[in-house]
Write a protein that holds these residues in place. Structure first.
Motif, PDB file in Angstrom:
ATOM      1  N   TYR A  86       0.846  -1.204   0.000  1.00  9.56           N
ATOM      2  CA  TYR A  86       0.000   0.000   0.000  1.00  9.56           C
ATOM      3  C   TYR A  86       0.871   1.239   0.000  1.00  9.56           C
ATOM      4  O   TYR A  86       0.629   2.208  -0.720  1.00  9.56           O
ATOM      5  N   ILE A  87       1.896   1.183   0.866  1.00  7.56           N
ATOM      6  CA  ILE A  87       2.775   2.354   0.992  1.00  7.56           C
ATOM      7  C   ILE A  87       3.525   2.573  -0.319  1.00  7.56           C
ATOM      8  O   ILE A  87       3.640   3.698  -0.817  1.00  7.56           O
ATOM      9  N   GLU A  88       4.010   1.457  -0.889  1.00  3.47           N
ATOM     10  CA  GLU A  88       4.723   1.574  -2.159  1.00  3.47           C
ATOM     11  C   GLU A  88       3.795   2.096  -3.249  1.00  3.47           C
ATOM     12  O   GLU A  88       4.184   2.933  -4.065  1.00  3.47           O
ATOM     13  N   ALA A  89       2.550   1.608  -3.236  1.00  5.83           N
ATOM     14  CA  ALA A  89       1.596   2.054  -4.247  1.00  5.83           C
ATOM     15  C   ALA A  89       1.347   3.551  -4.107  1.00  5.83           C
ATOM     16  O   ALA A  89       1.303   4.285  -5.091  1.00  5.83           O
ATOM     17  N   ALA A  90       1.213   4.009  -2.834  1.00  8.61           N
ATOM     18  CA  ALA A  90       0.973   5.433  -2.607  1.00  8.61           C
ATOM     19  C   ALA A  90       2.140   6.250  -3.137  1.00  8.61           C
ATOM     20  O   ALA A  90       1.961   7.273  -3.794  1.00  8.61           O
ATOM     21  N   LYS A  91       3.370   5.758  -2.852  1.00 13.71           N
ATOM     22  CA  LYS A  91       4.555   6.462  -3.336  1.00 13.71           C
ATOM     23  C   LYS A  91       4.572   6.467  -4.863  1.00 13.71           C
ATOM     24  O   LYS A  91       4.864   7.468  -5.497  1.00 13.71           O
ATOM     25  N   ASP A  92       4.242   5.320  -5.419  1.00 16.91           N
ATOM     26  CA  ASP A  92       4.220   5.161  -6.860  1.00 16.91           C
ATOM     27  C   ASP A  92       3.241   6.135  -7.493  1.00 16.91           C
ATOM     28  O   ASP A  92       3.461   6.630  -8.588  1.00 16.91           O
ATOM     29  N   LEU A  93       2.154   6.411  -6.776  1.00 22.65           N
ATOM     30  CA  LEU A  93       1.141   7.313  -7.316  1.00 22.65           C
ATOM     31  C   LEU A  93       1.484   8.766  -7.036  1.00 22.65           C
ATOM     32  O   LEU A  93       0.683   9.660  -7.245  1.00 22.65           O
ATOM     33  N   ALA A 131       2.745  10.210  -3.985  1.00 21.05           N
ATOM     34  CA  ALA A 131       2.604  10.812  -2.665  1.00 21.05           C
ATOM     35  C   ALA A 131       3.974  11.009  -2.035  1.00 21.05           C
ATOM     36  O   ALA A 131       4.839  10.148  -2.144  1.00 21.05           O
ATOM     37  N   ASP A 132       4.182  12.153  -1.366  1.00 17.13           N
ATOM     38  CA  ASP A 132       5.450  12.329  -0.676  1.00 17.13           C
ATOM     39  C   ASP A 132       5.329  11.743   0.733  1.00 17.13           C
ATOM     40  O   ASP A 132       4.273  11.256   1.137  1.00 17.13           O
ATOM     41  N   GLY A 133       6.415  11.794   1.491  1.00 19.67           N
ATOM     42  CA  GLY A 133       6.479  11.146   2.800  1.00 19.67           C
ATOM     43  C   GLY A 133       5.288  11.451   3.693  1.00 19.67           C
ATOM     44  O   GLY A 133       4.625  10.546   4.180  1.00 19.67           O
ATOM     45  N   SER A 134       4.982  12.740   3.862  1.00 18.58           N
ATOM     46  CA  SER A 134       3.923  13.073   4.813  1.00 18.58           C
ATOM     47  C   SER A 134       2.556  12.666   4.271  1.00 18.58           C
ATOM     48  O   SER A 134       1.676  12.267   5.029  1.00 18.58           O
ATOM     49  N   THR A 135       2.397  12.758   2.944  1.00 21.26           N
ATOM     50  CA  THR A 135       1.107  12.345   2.376  1.00 21.26           C
ATOM     51  C   THR A 135       0.907  10.846   2.557  1.00 21.26           C
ATOM     52  O   THR A 135      -0.181  10.390   2.882  1.00 21.26           O
ATOM     53  N   LYS A 146      -2.324   9.718   4.402  1.00 21.36           N
ATOM     54  CA  LYS A 146      -3.397   9.144   3.569  1.00 21.36           C
ATOM     55  C   LYS A 146      -3.414   7.617   3.579  1.00 21.36           C
ATOM     56  O   LYS A 146      -4.408   7.015   3.198  1.00 21.36           O
ATOM     57  N   THR A 147      -2.310   6.980   3.935  1.00 23.81           N
ATOM     58  CA  THR A 147      -2.369   5.516   3.964  1.00 23.81           C
ATOM     59  C   THR A 147      -2.132   4.950   5.362  1.00 23.81           C
ATOM     60  O   THR A 147      -2.985   4.274   5.913  1.00 23.81           O
ATOM     61  N   ILE A 148      -0.968   5.285   5.966  1.00 26.21           N
ATOM     62  CA  ILE A 148      -0.640   4.621   7.227  1.00 26.21           C
ATOM     63  C   ILE A 148      -1.632   4.986   8.327  1.00 26.21           C
ATOM     64  O   ILE A 148      -2.170   4.107   9.009  1.00 26.21           O
TER      65      ILE A 148
END
Lengths: 543, 266, 271
Positions: free
Chosen positions: B161-168, B170-174, B178-180
């Motif tokens: 999920y975290i990787e997907a968010a980054k892939d889409l 999102a920066d660290g704080s986002t 938004k996920t964690i």
């Protein structure tokens, strides 16, 4: 194969019900010593339940199980001379391989001669196996499954295939007369499964003991068995050799389940003459009523494609698709509105006109399991009838509460996508393509199966609604049979491998039911008809 | 023989009967008694008097309010202090198993001993006992109860999920917001209930750490019973029970839906 | 990098807060006083006082009571809980759900409510004050933990394993003894340890149910009655230090061993 004519197991009219759902219904079966029998069917067909009743883990609700001429229906599992190989192996995780295999031996007591006691009676003596004997036997069993050096290993450190071998060794080391195998290869990958199939067949041949094998894999069943028992919804459909099952399926279900086939509805015009796809075919079947509706089954490899003008050509068709399958092309053609599938070594253009030819011998003709949906129910009100808990409008002025029989044609039942759109909800049980339409079986919540002809392929397990037009419901008043006052004489599916043995079994069951009927002073149901015992006996004598 | 087998099947069930009986007698019956006492006066007559006494008594309501205040503040502090701990630990190698153990270890020492130790230190360094020390003691006692569920739920978040968010993009704080954070909701909820409920019902800690100045709901229930005011004590127990049931309901709700919550994000 | 250091120091600060009282107590247990100074230098006087103080007798009696109650109630809880789990596992779904809910209840319920409900019950039933009350109460709140430990283990068991034992000739009793018990024994042991620790650790339920007249004290209730009034005497520092070291040591060793075992198994499975 080491098959004798000696019967080892008889399953006599066994029914197993959980609540009001019957997992196995009136199953009767003869198994000979040394035979490799496979119980085959889709999941939930009752094959595992049947096996578990033979093993003793489940008690039949009614019926008996005979082992070596002895009634073992009430014998607990630990006293039965059968051993089981479980689907997920069920190895004891706290014991190593050696102790897993030795488990049964350590518990066993064996005869140890006799002695004369003080009263002068001869008493049999028993003893346990000695350590050395156990060691020898366990090592022998491990050797048989090629795991000689694995005795000290922890079972969790073994691969799936090795665990399966341990499970087989653990069962065989007890020298059972019958080995029960409950989908033993289900958890293995394809390659491993093929190897184990061969090994199991070799073991069967070498040991000469009876194997009863449960699987849902038709190929496995066809490869390994002497005799296949096909089950569906708790009912035995056919008992025959693998060749017979494939070549002469007993009904559309078996045909559809085993191998590929085209199933079409047709009419038997007269003996040796059948009509389907708007064409009259010659066939080898007889004994049907004139114009009786039947199902025709054609295996794809039996449908030959010819030049349209070839002298063999019986009917012409148009190619719908042609797919390469490695060693053949699968050709779908349409003829007279019906789709047929053929296997051919040549490829054809889509839209091409081809001729079709089938040998009379390759047409398998079967009576239809049912030609109309019939439900015994009662009126809810005038012009309102109960069907499976729902109230359907109908044309009948019979008063509320009148027992009636309702008949609905297959194509008059309407399936709705949303269960709430129908009068009652139901679940799709199966869907078989019949050339130009699908024949679905949808099961209502009170376990009535509607046969429905539709244009759509409904997904198995889907929740649907059932609607029936008012004037398509035919209502007739019926006589009431109190189910507690009659006993049914079950139909025994003929074992095509050993017809005499199964007839003998059917005879025994019939006699027993009649005896029970006389004892409890009840009427019997025979071939769907209620009669008293005297009438039945008179009728039987006539035959 | 058939009977024997059937009987055996029944015998296995029979094993549970002593326990069921025991629990009925010593857990359910006492609860029913609390219920009964709440509606009885001293002469065992039916009455609503106990409820009236409790809900009109200023001091009782003051204690309840005070407890809720301490409960909320403690929970918030635990969450604010505990979440970063759980998050940092979840990122480290092997999910920081040894470190987690260090954080929850004090939990295994009796709370009374720890509280007395804290009190001794406060006295030694001359801190005046009062609300501040009570809050410190509560946080000190219940922080591990917050860290543990948080850590479990953060660790169970699928890393993809975290990787997907980054892939889409999102920066660290986002990624965190938004996920964690939303995905660890079930951990937050169970952490909150695991801290809040014991805090408001705690007995002795606040008395010890405030020299008897601050009374919480748990102390007050005990006091009522020791003064033989069973009826009012029972009413207060029912109030406490209501909190427990609500929180367990909330916890069940979140734990059950944790999977579907995760799904609905996508 | 800066972030890493920041994170590390945050963890350290929180840890320091959690362990400060413990470390202070241990350090000053060697001062021989309760005033947080080393006026008398480094001394074992506090430790000697555990045995020589005029309160030693009651202190050791309390320790004895604590272990007596914890042993009796955790053994009972383990036996009852294990059999209960087997029974509950065989129950039909409809009965099973409420039984499991009742089992959960003592765990989710607030301790003070549990404690007063026991008291009301004992008082109403005129149950004799003394050990029996305490032991029953302890069994009642410990057994659920045993069930929670054993029942999942039973559930994770391949149902065919029991049948396999029957199939190989074991009668139901032998199948139970030779297969089911050995397989669930780790869960039984951890249930027992859990019950024992929770019983040892209990204060609230014991305090409220011990009864004023009997004079039965466990360690925790004795600490409460003694230290609440007069503050901590030096021997308590020593006592606390011993408890800290014992408890933390045992838990640490047990958990480390568990982790090492898991690691080993993971490695083995990897190969």
């Amino acid at each position: 194969m080491a098959t004798s004519n000696e019967i080892i197991i008889q399953v006599k009219n066994v029914t197993k019900a959980y609540g009001n759902k019957e997992a196995v219904k009136n199953a009767s079966l003869v198994i000979k010593r040394g035979e490799f029998v496979t119980l085959l069917g889709p999941s939930g067909c009752g094959k595992t339940t049947t096996l578990r009743m033979i093993a003793g883990f489940e008690m039949p609700t009614s019926g008996r199980i005979i082992f070596n001429g002895e009634d073992i229906t009430d014998t607990p599992p630990h006293l039965r001379k059968v051993n089981t190989v479980f689907q997920k192996y069920a190895l004891f995780p706290h014991l190593n391989v050696f102790n897993n295999v030795a488990f049964g031996l350590k518990l066993k007591v064996i005869p140890n001669g006799t002695k004369v006691n003080r009263k002068g009676e001869t008493v049999e003596l028993f003893r346990k196996y000695t350590k050395a004997e156990i060691k020898e036997k366990v090592n022998g069993a491990l050797k048989m499954v090629d795991l000689e050096d694995y005795g000290h290993r922890n079972v969790s450190s073994l691969s799936g295939g090795q665990q399966q071998r341990v499970a087989i060794a653990r069962a065989l080391v007890n020298e059972p007369e019958v080995l029960l195998l409950d989908e033993p290869l289900g958890a293995l990958d394809l390659k491993m499964r093929k190897d184990m199939q061969l090994e199991l067949m070799n073991m069967h041949e070498k040991l000469g003991i009876t194997f009863i094998y449960v699987t849902h894999d038709q190929e496995e069943a066809l490869t390994m068995s002497d005799k296949i028992v096909i089950m569906r919804d708790g009912v035995i459909q056919q008992i025959a050799s693998p060749e017979k099952i494939y070549d002469e399926p007993a009904n559309a279900f078996v045909a559809d389940f085993i191998g590929e086939s085209t199933i079409l509805s047709g009419v038997m015009l007269e003996d040796y003459m059948v009509q389907f796809c708007d064409t009259v075919f010659e066939c080898v079947d007889k004994g049907f009523k004139r114009n009786e509706p039947i199902d025709v089954i054609i295996r794809p490899e039996d449908l030959k494609i010819r030049e349209p003008k070839d002298k063999d050509t019986i009917l012409t068709a148009e190619v719908l698709s042609c797919v390469f399958k490695g060693d053949h092309y699968q050709v779908t053609v349409i003829a007279g509105g019906n789709e047929l599938i053929a296997h051919d070594t040549a490829s054809y253009e889509v839209g091409e006109t081809v001729g079709l030819y089938i040998k009379p011998f390759d047409l398998h003709i079967m009576r239809k399991a049912r030609i109309i949906n019939e439900i015994d129910t009662e009126m809810a009100d005038e012009n309102l009838v109960y069907i499976s808990g729902g109230q359907f409008e109908c044309n009948s002025n019979l008063p509320a509460g009148t027992p009636v029989k309702v008949s609905v044609d297959f194509d008059d039942v309407e399936i709705t996508d949303d269960a709430d759109d129908g009068v009652i909800g139901a679940t799709v049980v199966s869907s078989i393509y019949k050339g130009s339409y699908y024949q679905c079986i949808v099961r209502t919540d009170d376990y009535y199966d509607f046969f429905v002809d539709t244009d759509d392929d409904w997904l198995k397990g889907d929740r649907v609604g059932i609607k029936i037009a008012k004037d398509k419901i035919i209502v007739e008043e019926r006589e009431v049979i109190d189910e507690d006052e009659v006993i049914e004489i079950p139909e025994v599916v003929v074992d095509e491998v050993d017809p005499e043995l199964s007839e003998q079994l059917a005879e025994e069951i019939k006699t027993e039911v009649i005896e029970q009927a006389i004892e409890e002073d009840m009427d019997v149901v025979y071939c769907g008809e209620v009669m008293d015992v005297e009438t039945l006996e008179a009728e039987l004598k006539e035959d | 023989m058939k009977q024997f087998l059937k009987k055996f099947h029944v015998t296995k069930r029979v094993f549970s009967y002593p326990y069921i009986l025991f629990m009925l007698l010593f857990v359910i019956v006492p609860l029913v008694m609390i219920f009964a006492y709440a509606f009885m006066d001293n002469d065992h007559n039916f009455t609503f008097e106990n409820f009236k006494i409790f809900f009109t008594s200023q001091s009782s309501l003051y204690v309840l309010g005070n407890s809720l205040f301490v409960g909320v503040v403690t929970t918030v502090i635990c969450l604010v202090l505990g979440y970063p701990v759980a998050y940092i630990l979840s990122k480290s190698k092997n999910s920081g198993k040894v470190m987690v153990l260090l954080f929850v270890l004090p939990m295994w020492v009796n709370f009374l001993i720890r509280t007395l130790a804290t009190k001794a230190i406060f006295l030694a360094i001359g801190v005046e006992l009062g609300m501040g020390t009570v809050l410190f003691g509560m946080v000190y006692n219940y922080l591990p109860f917050m860290i543990l569920p948080l850590h479990t739920s953060i660790c169970s978040i699928d890393k993809s999920y975290i990787e997907a968010a980054k892939d889409l993009g999102a920066d660290g704080s986002t990624v965190f917001l938004k996920t964690i954070l939303p995905l660890s909701k079930s951990g937050i909820m169970s952490g909150i209930t695991m801290v809040f409920i014991p805090t408001i019902s705690t007995f002795a800690i606040s008395q010890l750490l405030s020299n008897g100045k601050i009374f919480l709901f748990g102390d007050s229930i005990e006091l009522k019973f020791s003064q033989d005011m069973y009826g009012v004590g029972a009413v207060m127990s029912l109030v406490m029970l209501a909190f427990v049931l609500i929180s367990s309901f909330v916890m069940n709700h979140y734990n059950k839906n944790s999977v579907s919550v995760g799904r609905s994000l996508w | 990098m800066v972030k890493k250091i920041f994170e590390k120091s945050y963890l350290l600060i929180i840890l320091a807060m959690l362990y400060a009282p413990i470390i202070f107590i241990i350090v000053y247990s060697f001062s021989g006083s309760s005033n947080f100074n080393f006026k008398d230098g480094f001394t074992f006087a506090s430790y000697e006082a555990i045995f020589t103080s005029d309160k030693s007798a009651s202190l050791w009696e309390a320790v004895g009571n604590t272990f007596l109650i914890a042993s009796v109630s955790s053994v009972c809880a383990t036996i009852m809980g294990t059999f209960a789990s087997i029974g509950i596992f065989a129950l039909g779904k409809r009965i099973r759900r409420p039984v499991e809910a009742v089992n959960q209840f003592p765990i989710i319920n607030s301790e003070i409510v549990m404690a007063v409900s026991f008291m009301i019950f004992f008082v109403t039933c005129r149950f004799a004050e003394g050990y029996a009350r305490l032991i029953i109460a302890h069994i009642a709140f410990c057994t659920p933990y045993v069930v929670l430990s054993v029942l999942p283990k039973l559930e994770s068991l391949d149902p065919n394993v029991y049948e396999a034992a029957l199939d190989l000739g074991a009668n139901p009793f032998k199948a139970m003894m030779k297969v089911i018990f050995p397989i669930i024994s780790p869960a039984i042991v951890s249930g027992f340890v859990m019950a024992f620790t929770i019983s040892l650790d209990d204060f609230i339920i014991t305090q409220i149910n011990k009864g004023a007249a009997t004079g039965i004290d466990t360690l925790s209730t004795y600490i409460y009655s003694d230290a609440r009034v007069q503050g901590l005497e030096p021997f308590w520092y020593a006592m606390f230090s011993i408890i800290f070291v014992l408890v933390l040591g045992i838990i640490l060793v047990v958990n480390m061993a568990k982790m090492r075992k898991q690691k080993k198994e993971a490695l083995k499975n990897g190969i």
